[in-house]
Design an enzyme around this catalytic site. Structure first.
Site, PDB file in Angstrom:
ATOM      1  N   PHE A 154     -29.649  44.225  29.489  1.00  0.00           N
ATOM      2  CA  PHE A 154     -30.940  44.350  30.178  1.00  0.00           C
ATOM      3  C   PHE A 154     -31.682  45.636  29.846  1.00  0.00           C
ATOM      4  O   PHE A 154     -32.876  45.740  30.070  1.00  0.00           O
ATOM      5  CB  PHE A 154     -30.720  44.286  31.710  1.00  0.00           C
ATOM      6  CG  PHE A 154     -30.232  45.589  32.290  1.00  0.00           C
ATOM      7  CD1 PHE A 154     -31.139  46.597  32.627  1.00  0.00           C
ATOM      8  CD2 PHE A 154     -28.879  45.836  32.468  1.00  0.00           C
ATOM      9  CE1 PHE A 154     -30.698  47.812  33.126  1.00  0.00           C
ATOM     10  CE2 PHE A 154     -28.437  47.051  32.967  1.00  0.00           C
ATOM     11  CZ  PHE A 154     -29.347  48.037  33.297  1.00  0.00           C
ATOM     12  N   LYS A 178     -29.555  35.076  22.745  1.00  0.00           N
ATOM     13  CA  LYS A 178     -29.342  34.903  24.187  1.00  0.00           C
ATOM     14  C   LYS A 178     -29.711  36.237  24.831  1.00  0.00           C
ATOM     15  O   LYS A 178     -28.903  37.151  24.903  1.00  0.00           O
ATOM     16  CB  LYS A 178     -27.864  34.551  24.432  1.00  0.00           C
ATOM     17  CG  LYS A 178     -27.563  33.747  25.680  1.00  0.00           C
ATOM     18  CD  LYS A 178     -27.959  34.392  26.975  1.00  0.00           C
ATOM     19  CE  LYS A 178     -27.069  35.538  27.385  1.00  0.00           C
ATOM     20  NZ  LYS A 178     -27.617  36.251  28.581  1.00  0.00           N
ATOM     21  N   GLU A 181     -30.471  37.811  31.066  1.00  0.00           N
ATOM     22  CA  GLU A 181     -31.113  36.947  32.061  1.00  0.00           C
ATOM     23  C   GLU A 181     -31.887  37.782  33.086  1.00  0.00           C
ATOM     24  O   GLU A 181     -32.681  37.238  33.852  1.00  0.00           O
ATOM     25  CB  GLU A 181     -30.055  36.073  32.761  1.00  0.00           C
ATOM     26  CG  GLU A 181     -29.064  36.805  33.656  1.00  0.00           C
ATOM     27  CD  GLU A 181     -27.935  37.505  32.895  1.00  0.00           C
ATOM     28  OE1 GLU A 181     -28.075  37.752  31.689  1.00  0.00           O
ATOM     29  OE2 GLU A 181     -26.918  37.824  33.541  1.00  0.00           O
ATOM     30  N   SER A 231     -21.880  45.613  28.227  1.00  0.00           N
ATOM     31  CA  SER A 231     -20.791  46.382  28.837  1.00  0.00           C
ATOM     32  C   SER A 231     -19.478  46.200  28.065  1.00  0.00           C
ATOM     33  O   SER A 231     -19.296  45.223  27.337  1.00  0.00           O
ATOM     34  CB  SER A 231     -20.608  45.929  30.283  1.00  0.00           C
ATOM     35  OG  SER A 231     -20.213  44.561  30.294  1.00  0.00           O
ATOM     36  N   CYS A 286     -27.472  53.441  27.082  1.00  0.00           N
ATOM     37  CA  CYS A 286     -26.083  53.577  26.635  1.00  0.00           C
ATOM     38  C   CYS A 286     -25.857  54.938  26.006  1.00  0.00           C
ATOM     39  O   CYS A 286     -24.737  55.381  25.863  1.00  0.00           O
ATOM     40  CB  CYS A 286     -25.736  52.483  25.639  1.00  0.00           C
ATOM     41  SG  CYS A 286     -26.657  52.640  24.117  1.00  0.00           S
ATOM     42  N   GLU A 385     -18.290  54.378  33.866  1.00  0.00           N
ATOM     43  CA  GLU A 385     -19.694  54.463  33.454  1.00  0.00           C
ATOM     44  C   GLU A 385     -20.553  54.132  34.678  1.00  0.00           C
ATOM     45  O   GLU A 385     -20.455  53.031  35.223  1.00  0.00           O
ATOM     46  CB  GLU A 385     -19.977  53.455  32.329  1.00  0.00           C
ATOM     47  CG  GLU A 385     -21.392  53.541  31.801  1.00  0.00           C
ATOM     48  CD  GLU A 385     -21.716  52.463  30.761  1.00  0.00           C
ATOM     49  OE1 GLU A 385     -21.243  51.324  30.888  1.00  0.00           O
ATOM     50  OE2 GLU A 385     -22.475  52.775  29.821  1.00  0.00           O
TER      51      GLU A 385
HETATM   52  P1  NAD Z   1     -23.569  43.080  30.490  1.00  0.00           P
HETATM   53  O1  NAD Z   1     -22.318  43.205  29.706  1.00  0.00           O
HETATM   54  O2  NAD Z   1     -23.477  42.771  31.931  1.00  0.00           O
HETATM   55  O3  NAD Z   1     -24.488  41.927  29.854  1.00  0.00           O
HETATM   56  C1  NAD Z   1     -24.671  41.827  28.460  1.00  0.00           C
HETATM   57  C2  NAD Z   1     -24.845  40.370  28.087  1.00  0.00           C
HETATM   58  O4  NAD Z   1     -23.645  39.662  28.391  1.00  0.00           O
HETATM   59  C3  NAD Z   1     -25.980  39.692  28.843  1.00  0.00           C
HETATM   60  O5  NAD Z   1     -26.716  38.891  27.943  1.00  0.00           O
HETATM   61  C4  NAD Z   1     -25.263  38.869  29.905  1.00  0.00           C
HETATM   62  O6  NAD Z   1     -25.933  37.686  30.213  1.00  0.00           O
HETATM   63  C5  NAD Z   1     -23.933  38.557  29.264  1.00  0.00           C
HETATM   64  N1  NAD Z   1     -22.855  38.462  30.266  1.00  0.00           N
HETATM   65  C6  NAD Z   1     -22.785  39.073  31.467  1.00  0.00           C
HETATM   66  N2  NAD Z   1     -21.629  38.764  32.097  1.00  0.00           N
HETATM   67  C7  NAD Z   1     -20.955  37.932  31.272  1.00  0.00           C
HETATM   68  C8  NAD Z   1     -19.684  37.278  31.350  1.00  0.00           C
HETATM   69  N3  NAD Z   1     -18.893  37.416  32.412  1.00  0.00           N
HETATM   70  N4  NAD Z   1     -19.305  36.531  30.310  1.00  0.00           N
HETATM   71  C9  NAD Z   1     -20.080  36.378  29.223  1.00  0.00           C
HETATM   72  N5  NAD Z   1     -21.297  36.967  29.112  1.00  0.00           N
HETATM   73  C10 NAD Z   1     -21.727  37.739  30.110  1.00  0.00           C
HETATM   74  O7  NAD Z   1     -24.406  44.429  30.230  1.00  0.00           O
HETATM   75  P2  NAD Z   1     -25.754  44.891  30.917  1.00  0.00           P
HETATM   76  O8  NAD Z   1     -25.470  45.280  32.316  1.00  0.00           O
HETATM   77  O9  NAD Z   1     -26.843  43.934  30.637  1.00  0.00           O
HETATM   78  O10 NAD Z   1     -26.063  46.210  30.058  1.00  0.00           O
HETATM   79  C11 NAD Z   1     -25.544  47.472  30.376  1.00  0.00           C
HETATM   80  C12 NAD Z   1     -24.312  47.796  29.562  1.00  0.00           C
HETATM   81  O11 NAD Z   1     -24.611  47.694  28.173  1.00  0.00           O
HETATM   82  C13 NAD Z   1     -23.820  49.217  29.759  1.00  0.00           C
HETATM   83  O12 NAD Z   1     -22.421  49.211  29.802  1.00  0.00           O
HETATM   84  C14 NAD Z   1     -24.313  49.947  28.505  1.00  0.00           C
HETATM   85  O13 NAD Z   1     -23.560  51.080  28.143  1.00  0.00           O
HETATM   86  C15 NAD Z   1     -24.181  48.872  27.490  1.00  0.00           C
HETATM   87  N6  NAD Z   1     -25.035  49.119  26.337  1.00  0.00           N
HETATM   88  C16 NAD Z   1     -24.451  49.553  25.196  1.00  0.00           C
HETATM   89  C17 NAD Z   1     -25.221  49.837  24.092  1.00  0.00           C
HETATM   90  C18 NAD Z   1     -24.607  50.338  22.827  1.00  0.00           C
HETATM   91  O14 NAD Z   1     -25.287  50.352  21.810  1.00  0.00           O
HETATM   92  N7  NAD Z   1     -23.361  50.756  22.827  1.00  0.00           N
HETATM   93  C19 NAD Z   1     -26.616  49.671  24.159  1.00  0.00           C
HETATM   94  C20 NAD Z   1     -27.175  49.198  25.356  1.00  0.00           C
HETATM   95  C21 NAD Z   1     -26.376  48.924  26.441  1.00  0.00           C
END
Ligand code: NAD
Length: 501
Positions: A154, A178, A181, A231, A286, A385
């Protein structure tokens, strides 16, 4: 506004907006006002299959499209993004919360990757070796893989999708995206503009959803590669599941980024940089600085840092002069304030952002800049985090102690040092075990001629997004060894050895 009166976000399949048949809907909410902006459908498995099939069909022709044609689409696309920058930023701020200026930054960092993709003719080059044996040459070609997929978080709903599909498509693949959401609207607008720029139907498709859709992508036999950003928990799951299914996978994941502050650092610049990197985007980057290690006499700067943080304006992203917008959701607000509550019993809470009042936006998910001092390894606020505007301050007697602390942390996304000493900076660059290093630069996200090179627990897979690494990620190297006989070639009989003769 009730969810019934708002638009439903379409899927994008085979060049068309498609209304999902799903009854599983989720609201997209403005985090500053709680206004429901749209509803997003969680696609059915059948719809995921249709998107993949559309991409598979389009690959048959797209992979043969000349380099120049592909390149010109991205030249047009970058112009369209520039022309629509204000609109894109406004959509992004409404659904994600960050300030309008930072939203433009989000779009702009993605735009740079689009510009890079338009130079694909210079990037997707093979190698050639003349006369590897008598009359024999060897060359390599970088061929696209087929259908690739992207799963995005997000926090950068413009930049991160733009890390993915432009380079995948420019290298000759087709794509299923994808988006998060939580804020898919700006991503959808970028996808529309890509089609306006000339991306043919089926080359770029979008499905929405959560766990079920992501799992379907990990399992789909016709998807060859997956790029994930999000994440650590979800990224590890995606990496394991998709790898077991034989896919190439890259996952950029969670972080805990440390900055070392040496006592010789330029104080005013350092405090400005720390405050911007810790509290900008409400700490939801991140690469945000979440731990500052004050070395030696720099320990006396805590009060100045608190004073600097107090100058930041917390308000809705659309309000002029805002520095810190709301957290993305009520859940995120609950999680971040929960961490602050835990932290109170662990370290000294020297600035508490929980009580912040934002006039005109009383229902927004705001947390103001928050600072803990005396934070140590083993504390929950250090080990987890937080992903909010919370800065942990630790102390070290010298640079060796500070480097040791950072190297002992499992994450390796980004780190920075503030110093006026070249020797200290060089020692840091050499000894630190983190993939992206800033020297007086707090958020060292590389520009696209390099790759995003997070490391250790922040990344799974060897190759990062954009830059040279992503060309390798989205292509299969094929080597060709060739010989041509002319009439003067003397036959040397049967060669029963492995040697090229
Ligand atoms: P998230 O992991 O909750 O969601 C990421 C994606 O995974 C979304 O599209 C979501 O729909 C999907 N998802 C969520 N739960 C899922 C599940 N149980 N099974 C399968 N898919 C699932 O992450 P977020 O909260 O949207 O973003 C924040 C996180 O992203 C933080 O941890 C941040 O550090 C990380 N991030 C990392 C980078 C990087 O380059 N290292 C960059 C941006 C964000």
């Amino acid at each position: 506004m009730s969810a019934q009166n708002v638009p439903q976000i379409p899927l994008f399949i085979n060049g068309k907006k498609v209304s999902s048949k799903s009854t599983n809907l989720r609201n997209v909410v403005n985090p500053a006002t709680q206004e429901v902006l749209a509803v997003v459908p969680f696609a059915t498995i059948d719809e995921v299959n249709q998107a993949v099939e559309s991409a598979r069909e389009a690959f048959k022709t797209w992979k043969k499209v000349p380099i120049g044609t592909r390149s010109r689409i991205f030249l047009k696309y970058q112009q369209l993004i520039r022309d629509n920058m204000k609109e894109l930023a406004a959509i992004l701020t409404a659904e994600q919360g960050k300030t309008l200026a930072d939203a433009e930054g989000d779009v702009f960092r993605g735009l740079e990757v689009v510009e890079h993709a338009s130079g694909i003719g210079n990037l997707q080059l093979g190698e050639f070796a003349n006369n590897v044996a008598n009359g024999v040459d060897t060359y390599s070609i970088l061929q696209p893989l087929g259908v690739c997929a992207g799963i995005t978080p997000f926090n950068f709903p413009a930049m991160i999708p733009l890390w993915m599909f432009p380079m995948a498509i420019a290298t000759g693949n087709t794509f299923v995206l994808k988006p998060s959401e939580q804020d898919p609207m700006v991503t959808m607008r970028l996808v529309e503009l890509a089609h306006e720029a000339g991306v043919p139907p089926g080359v770029l498709n979008v499905v929405h959803g959560g766990e079920e859709v992501v799992n379907a992508i990990c399992d789909h036999p016709h998807i060859k590669a997956i790029s994930f950003v999000g994440s650590t928990k979800v990224g590890t799951h995606v990496y394991n599941r998709a790898s077991l299914n034989g896919k190439r996978v890259q996952c950029m994941m969670g972080a805990k980024n440390h900055a070392i502050v040496m006592p010789d650092a330029n104080k005013e610049q350092t405090l400005n940089n720390l405050a911007g990197a810790a509290f900008g985007a409400a700490g939801q980057r991140c690469m945000a600085i979440s731990v500052a290690i004050l070395v030696g006499e720099a320990k006396d700067w805590v009060a100045d840092l608190v004073a600097k943080a107090q100058t930041l304006k917390v308000s809705a992203g659309v309000e002029t002069g805002t520095d810190v917008g709301p957290l993305v959701s009520k859940d995120a607000h609950k999680r971040v304030t929960g961490f602050i509550e835990k932290g109170e019993s662990e370290a000294a809470l020297v600035l508490d952002g929980r009580k912040v009042q934002v006039k005109g936006y009383e229902s927004g998910n705001f947390v103001g800049p928050t600072i803990f001092s005396g934070v140590k390894q083993g504390m929950v606020i250090y080990d987890q985090e937080i992903f909010g505007p919370v800065l942990c301050i630790s102390f070290a007697a010298n640079i060796d102690e500070a480097i040791e602390m950072i190297n002992a942390n499992p994450n390796g996304n980004g780190t920075a040092i503030f110093t006026q000493s070249g020797a200290a900076a060089r020692k840091f660059q050499e000894e630190i075990d983190v993939g992206q290093v800033g020297i007086n630069v707090p958020i060292p996200v590389p520009v696209p001629m390099f790759s995003f090179t997070g490391s250790r627990a922040s990344k799974l897979g060897d190759l990062g997004p954009y830059g040279k690494q992503v060309i390798a990620f989205y292509t299969q190297t094929k080597t060709v060894t060739e010989r041509w006989f002319d009439d003067s070639t003397v036959a040397t009989g049967v060669n029963t050895t492995i040697s090229l003769k």
